[in-house]
Scaffold this motif. Sequence first.
Motif, mmCIF file in Angstrom:
data_model
loop_
_atom_site.group_PDB
_atom_site.id
_atom_site.type_symbol
_atom_site.label_atom_id
_atom_site.label_comp_id
_atom_site.label_asym_id
_atom_site.label_seq_id
_atom_site.Cartn_x
_atom_site.Cartn_y
_atom_site.Cartn_z
ATOM 1 N N ALA A 113 70.857 -4.207 9.113
ATOM 2 C CA ALA A 113 69.560 -4.589 9.780
ATOM 3 C C ALA A 113 69.882 -4.860 11.242
ATOM 4 O O ALA A 113 69.139 -4.549 12.105
ATOM 5 C CB ALA A 113 69.197 -5.868 9.101
ATOM 6 N N GLY A 114 71.013 -5.698 11.643
ATOM 7 C CA GLY A 114 71.338 -6.032 12.957
ATOM 8 C C GLY A 114 71.491 -4.628 13.731
ATOM 9 O O GLY A 114 71.067 -4.732 15.011
ATOM 10 N N ASN A 115 72.294 -3.426 13.330
ATOM 11 C CA ASN A 115 72.459 -2.595 13.931
ATOM 12 C C ASN A 115 71.154 -1.648 14.232
ATOM 13 O O ASN A 115 70.701 -0.994 15.229
ATOM 14 C CB ASN A 115 73.558 -1.429 13.388
ATOM 15 C CG ASN A 115 75.005 -2.335 13.607
ATOM 16 O OD1 ASN A 115 75.371 -2.528 14.913
ATOM 17 N ND2 ASN A 115 75.555 -2.689 12.511
ATOM 18 N N ALA A 116 70.242 -1.761 13.072
ATOM 19 C CA ALA A 116 69.288 -0.627 13.049
ATOM 20 C C ALA A 116 67.839 -1.264 14.023
ATOM 21 O O ALA A 116 67.549 -0.512 14.747
ATOM 22 C CB ALA A 116 68.677 -0.560 11.631
ATOM 23 N N ILE A 117 68.027 -2.550 13.870
ATOM 24 C CA ILE A 117 67.096 -3.308 14.778
ATOM 25 C C ILE A 117 67.325 -3.588 16.343
ATOM 26 O O ILE A 117 66.691 -3.280 17.253
ATOM 27 C CB ILE A 117 66.408 -4.229 14.158
ATOM 28 C CG1 ILE A 117 65.935 -4.388 12.967
ATOM 29 C CG2 ILE A 117 65.498 -5.363 15.158
ATOM 30 C CD1 ILE A 117 65.633 -5.657 12.186
ATOM 31 N N GLY A 118 68.596 -3.735 16.448
ATOM 32 C CA GLY A 118 69.380 -3.960 17.791
ATOM 33 C C GLY A 118 69.922 -2.942 18.481
ATOM 34 O O GLY A 118 69.713 -2.402 19.292
ATOM 35 N N THR A 119 71.170 -2.856 17.904
ATOM 36 C CA THR A 119 72.122 -2.244 18.852
ATOM 37 C C THR A 119 71.855 -0.511 18.850
ATOM 38 O O THR A 119 71.773 0.134 19.884
ATOM 39 C CB THR A 119 73.708 -2.054 17.989
ATOM 40 O OG1 THR A 119 74.121 -3.549 17.868
ATOM 41 C CG2 THR A 119 74.721 -1.577 18.649
ATOM 42 N N TYR A 120 71.389 0.052 17.686
ATOM 43 C CA TYR A 120 71.018 1.390 17.887
ATOM 44 C C TYR A 120 69.317 1.589 17.599
ATOM 45 O O TYR A 120 69.205 2.615 16.910
ATOM 46 C CB TYR A 120 71.717 2.096 16.313
ATOM 47 C CG TYR A 120 73.198 1.975 16.726
ATOM 48 C CD1 TYR A 120 73.936 2.919 17.742
ATOM 49 C CD2 TYR A 120 73.971 1.313 15.880
ATOM 50 C CE1 TYR A 120 75.186 2.657 17.799
ATOM 51 C CE2 TYR A 120 75.499 0.884 16.265
ATOM 52 C CZ TYR A 120 76.001 1.953 17.031
ATOM 53 O OH TYR A 120 77.299 1.970 16.980
ATOM 54 N N ARG A 121 68.824 0.865 17.995
ATOM 55 C CA ARG A 121 67.339 0.989 17.921
ATOM 56 C C ARG A 121 66.611 2.339 18.775
ATOM 57 O O ARG A 121 65.682 2.713 18.110
ATOM 58 C CB ARG A 121 66.532 -0.175 18.697
ATOM 59 C CG ARG A 121 65.125 -0.412 18.436
ATOM 60 C CD ARG A 121 64.292 -1.573 19.001
ATOM 61 N NE ARG A 121 63.191 -1.609 18.840
ATOM 62 C CZ ARG A 121 62.211 -2.447 19.364
ATOM 63 N NH1 ARG A 121 62.785 -3.581 20.074
ATOM 64 N NH2 ARG A 121 60.943 -2.704 19.334
ATOM 65 N N ALA A 122 67.404 2.428 19.764
ATOM 66 C CA ALA A 122 66.841 3.828 20.456
ATOM 67 C C ALA A 122 67.053 5.146 19.591
ATOM 68 O O ALA A 122 66.252 5.967 19.432
ATOM 69 C CB ALA A 122 67.332 3.867 21.636
ATOM 70 N N ARG A 123 67.901 4.946 18.757
ATOM 71 C CA ARG A 123 68.435 6.159 17.862
ATOM 72 C C ARG A 123 67.609 6.125 16.698
ATOM 73 O O ARG A 123 67.553 7.344 15.875
ATOM 74 C CB ARG A 123 69.623 6.234 17.440
ATOM 75 C CG ARG A 123 70.725 6.227 18.680
ATOM 76 C CD ARG A 123 72.326 6.702 18.346
ATOM 77 N NE ARG A 123 73.247 6.490 19.106
ATOM 78 C CZ ARG A 123 74.423 7.024 19.262
ATOM 79 N NH1 ARG A 123 74.772 7.614 17.963
ATOM 80 N NH2 ARG A 123 75.157 6.974 20.035
ATOM 81 N N THR A 124 66.960 5.248 16.244
ATOM 82 C CA THR A 124 66.214 5.192 14.965
ATOM 83 C C THR A 124 64.544 5.730 15.382
ATOM 84 O O THR A 124 63.706 5.842 14.583
ATOM 85 C CB THR A 124 66.134 3.851 14.485
ATOM 86 O OG1 THR A 124 65.420 2.837 15.187
ATOM 87 C CG2 THR A 124 67.337 3.454 13.880
ATOM 88 N N ARG A 125 64.356 5.949 16.770
ATOM 89 C CA ARG A 125 62.894 6.243 17.042
ATOM 90 C C ARG A 125 62.792 7.748 16.730
ATOM 91 O O ARG A 125 63.553 8.528 16.535
ATOM 92 C CB ARG A 125 62.700 6.021 18.487
ATOM 93 C CG ARG A 125 62.756 4.564 19.081
ATOM 94 C CD ARG A 125 62.723 4.494 20.434
ATOM 95 N NE ARG A 125 62.775 3.287 21.115
ATOM 96 C CZ ARG A 125 62.907 2.701 22.250
ATOM 97 N NH1 ARG A 125 62.824 3.869 23.177
ATOM 98 N NH2 ARG A 125 63.167 1.539 22.582
ATOM 99 N N PRO A 126 61.201 8.225 16.351
ATOM 100 C CA PRO A 126 61.091 9.565 15.917
ATOM 101 C C PRO A 126 61.329 10.430 17.106
ATOM 102 O O PRO A 126 61.074 9.956 18.466
ATOM 103 C CB PRO A 126 59.668 9.414 15.691
ATOM 104 C CG PRO A 126 58.903 8.162 16.280
ATOM 105 C CD PRO A 126 60.320 7.146 16.440
ATOM 106 N N PRO A 127 61.582 11.725 16.754
ATOM 107 C CA PRO A 127 61.689 12.602 17.616
ATOM 108 C C PRO A 127 60.544 13.060 18.257
ATOM 109 O O PRO A 127 59.333 12.909 17.761
ATOM 110 C CB PRO A 127 62.406 13.606 17.083
ATOM 111 C CG PRO A 127 61.920 13.760 15.570
ATOM 112 C CD PRO A 127 61.918 12.392 15.184
ATOM 113 N N PRO A 128 60.544 13.827 19.662
ATOM 114 C CA PRO A 128 59.169 14.474 19.881
ATOM 115 C C PRO A 128 58.880 15.418 19.238
ATOM 116 O O PRO A 128 59.522 15.980 18.082
ATOM 117 C CB PRO A 128 59.789 15.164 21.377
ATOM 118 C CG PRO A 128 61.078 14.437 21.688
ATOM 119 C CD PRO A 128 61.701 13.863 20.472
ATOM 120 N N PRO A 129 57.564 15.697 18.958
ATOM 121 C CA PRO A 129 56.274 14.946 19.799
ATOM 122 C C PRO A 129 55.806 13.891 19.445
ATOM 123 O O PRO A 129 54.553 13.248 19.753
ATOM 124 C CB PRO A 129 55.428 16.172 19.816
ATOM 125 C CG PRO A 129 55.460 16.705 18.383
ATOM 126 C CD PRO A 129 56.765 16.627 18.102
#
Length: 221
Positions: free
Chosen positions: A111-127
């Motif tokens: 939870a800490g890595n998903a919410i904090g450290t690697y939050r940018a990598r869990t965002r959906p891809p374009p579009p």
Amino acid sequence: MNRTSAATMPRDPARHSTPDRSPGGRGSRGRPPGNGSRVRPSGGDQGSRGRRPPWHRLRALAPELLGFAVAGSFAYAADLALFVWLRGPSGFDPFTAKALSFLAGCTVAYAGNAIGTYRARTRPPPPYAGRATRTRTPTPVRIRRYAAFLAVNLAGALVQLACLGLSHHVLGLTSATADTVAGAGVGMALATCLRFWGTRTLVFRHAGNIPVQMVSKADEG
């Protein structure tokens, strides 16, 4: 045909025209002069530009390392506290208590890595990146990430046990100090390196690897 008639005949301009040899001009067939290949830098220049010094790469990894360490610290605290409570007041046997506390620690770290450290990598891809507030990560992707995170942490635990077994049974270092150094020192350091590599490489890969169809279905649901 005599020489007089040959001399008076008009010349074909397309056949007898001279190609433009100027630096910015083109040949008679519309191709740029030369062999058409671009000038590439030498191997030494290209290698020096493509490789960054080690301290630059370490500086770029500093925020990621800090976030990973913070998440790991909270996970260790949760693991230790739950193990002490299960082993003491709850009366669980040590193996069951450790298994449950290990699972809880992995959940906190994930939870800490998903919410904090690697939050940018869990965002959906374009579009779908512009609709991050409305789009959620598909459930199969979450399950896969959590399972991969558990596997990485189990591999780290096996590394710690392997270091302890090598020191205690193979090298014959049976003192309490040697066991602490092997298990909680060398083993913990190697396991942390393995967990960090596995977390950033296998678990939280870039969100562009998520199929757009899966994100679309999750958005519709």
